[in-house]
Design an enzyme around this catalytic site. Structure first.
Site, PDB file in Angstrom:
ATOM      1  N   TYR A  33      18.661 -24.450  51.985  1.00 13.82           N
ATOM      2  CA  TYR A  33      17.734 -23.661  51.145  1.00 13.82           C
ATOM      3  C   TYR A  33      16.715 -24.591  50.477  1.00 13.82           C
ATOM      4  CZ  TYR A  33      16.369 -20.511  47.283  1.00 13.82           C
ATOM      5  OH  TYR A  33      15.678 -19.743  46.380  1.00 13.82           O
ATOM      6  N   LYS A  51      12.709 -24.565  50.548  1.00 11.53           N
ATOM      7  CA  LYS A  51      11.894 -24.392  49.335  1.00 11.53           C
ATOM      8  C   LYS A  51      11.029 -25.614  49.060  1.00 11.53           C
ATOM      9  CE  LYS A  51      12.581 -20.270  47.698  1.00 11.53           C
ATOM     10  NZ  LYS A  51      11.533 -19.254  48.013  1.00 11.53           N
ATOM     11  N   SER A 102      11.705 -23.388  44.359  1.00  7.98           N
ATOM     12  CA  SER A 102      12.987 -23.281  43.661  1.00  7.98           C
ATOM     13  C   SER A 102      13.391 -24.668  43.198  1.00  7.98           C
ATOM     14  CB  SER A 102      14.033 -22.736  44.635  1.00  7.98           C
ATOM     15  OG  SER A 102      15.328 -23.043  44.175  1.00  7.98           O
TER      16      SER A 102
END
Ligand code: NAI
Length: 312
Positions: free
Chosen positions: A166, A170, A153
């Protein structure tokens, strides 16, 4: 036509969003698909789970004349990873490609995110990618062929003020992909990663402005339909793809490779003190003056040796 006839493909988190789009596309191209989805909340690690996510997508594939089986195991444990791959072996007798797509999301100001948030994300993104790749690996290695598509991401590769947990997960997936690309290539196992931008349950639960400005998706929603990324998942999972180590960004109808480059910078034959670094800071940061894109970690030695005129 790029096809999957006779091939079995595992797609994790395929009960909605991007995973569903990959599953429909690969099944349409003749692939036998394991539609894995735990069917939990977007945050993951809490609340009820449901088999309906995977079941619905399997029903869509079967109705269109394709072949698919549902699996509800979690990617977040080694046992779950093994059960997902065994599902492909039990139903289709083989495993050719894995799209590690399952994901959960937690975001917010860094001071509000907890260590539990970080661990919940690491377990699904890094742990989940690891678990399915690890379970598939001996089978792919034995047959001398495999494709593993990871999902990173821009939160992990580029950064966002609200995505510390997050993005850490990622970024970990990106590292896993680069290392398995190295380990897999001699055995015909090619690893790449998708860096998607799509409207899905995960992104639709984020209110406008919560992750900063994102004018494109509001102004031109058609480009953010997961269908825009479906072809990329199919291509990278297929035998037509013969490259590895790539991170492919799909955004607003534009597909391009994202890479890590190192500026030619400043070099000298004596240790660089802080003042010399300050004096050369512009050159050290100037990618317009030239940069290398190392194919792996030893390739950076080759690039620098060439720049410095050293025989290695
Ligand atoms: P989504 O929420 O529609 O799909 C994720 C699926 O993964 C869900 O159906 C969920 O039930 C499943 N899942 C979650 N934890 C699981 C577990 N432990 N085991 C098995 N399945 C599990 O969201 P979307 O957007 O389709 O996400 C797909 C992937 O793309 C994720 O890895 C996400 O982080 C990534 N991604 C998405 C972007 C976007 O713009 N939609 C941007 C960057 C990355």
């Amino acid at each position: 036509m790029i096809g999957f006839t006779g091939q079995a493909v595992v797609i994790t988190g395929a009960g909605g969003g991007l995973g569903r789009a990959y599953a429909l596309e690969i099944a349409r191209r003749g692939g036998m698909v394991v539609v894995n989805d735990l069917g939990g909340s977007t945050r993951g690690g809490e609340g009820e789970t449901s088999s309906s996510f995977a079941d619905k997508v399997v029903a869509e594939i079967l109705a269109a004349g394709g072949q698919a089986v549902a699996n509800y195991d979690t990617v977040a444990t080694p046992e779950g990873g093994r059960a997902i791959i065994e599902c492909a072996l039990d139903h289709f007798g083989r495993i050719d490609a894995v799209i590690a797509n399952a994901g959960n999301m937690r975001f917010g100001d860094f001071e509000d995110l907890t260590f539990d948030d970080l661990n919940a994300l690491l377990a699904v993104h890094v742990g989940g990618s690891w678990n399915v790749a690890h379970a598939a690996w001996p089978h792919l290695k034995r047959q001398g062929y495999g494709r593993i598509v990871f999902t990173t991401s821009s939160g992990g590769t580029l950064g966002n003020a609200s995505l510390a947990a997050y993005g850490a997960a990622k970024g970990g997936v990106m590292g896993l992909m680069h290392n398995l690309a190295e380990a897999g290539a001699p055995h015909g196992i090619l690893c790449n990663a998708i860096m998607p931008n799509a409207m899905s349950r995960m992104t639709m639960e984020i209110k406008p402005g919560e992750l900063g400005e994102n004018p494109w998706s509001a102004a031109m929603p058609q480009y953010f339909d997961p269908a825009y990324t479906a072809g990329l998942g199919a291509y990278l999972a297929s035998s037509a793809c013969t490259t590895h180590h790539g991170i492919y960004s799909m955004l607003g109808g534009r597909l391009g490779r994202a890479f890590i480059g190192v500026c030619h910078g400043h070099a000298q034959d004596a240790p660089m003190d802080a003042e010399t670094i300050a004096a050369n800071w512009v050159a050290i940061n100037d990618h317009a003056a030239g940069y290398g894109v190392p194919a792996n970690n030893t390739d950076e030695f080759r690039i620098v040796a060439e720049l410095r005129g050293v025989e290695v």
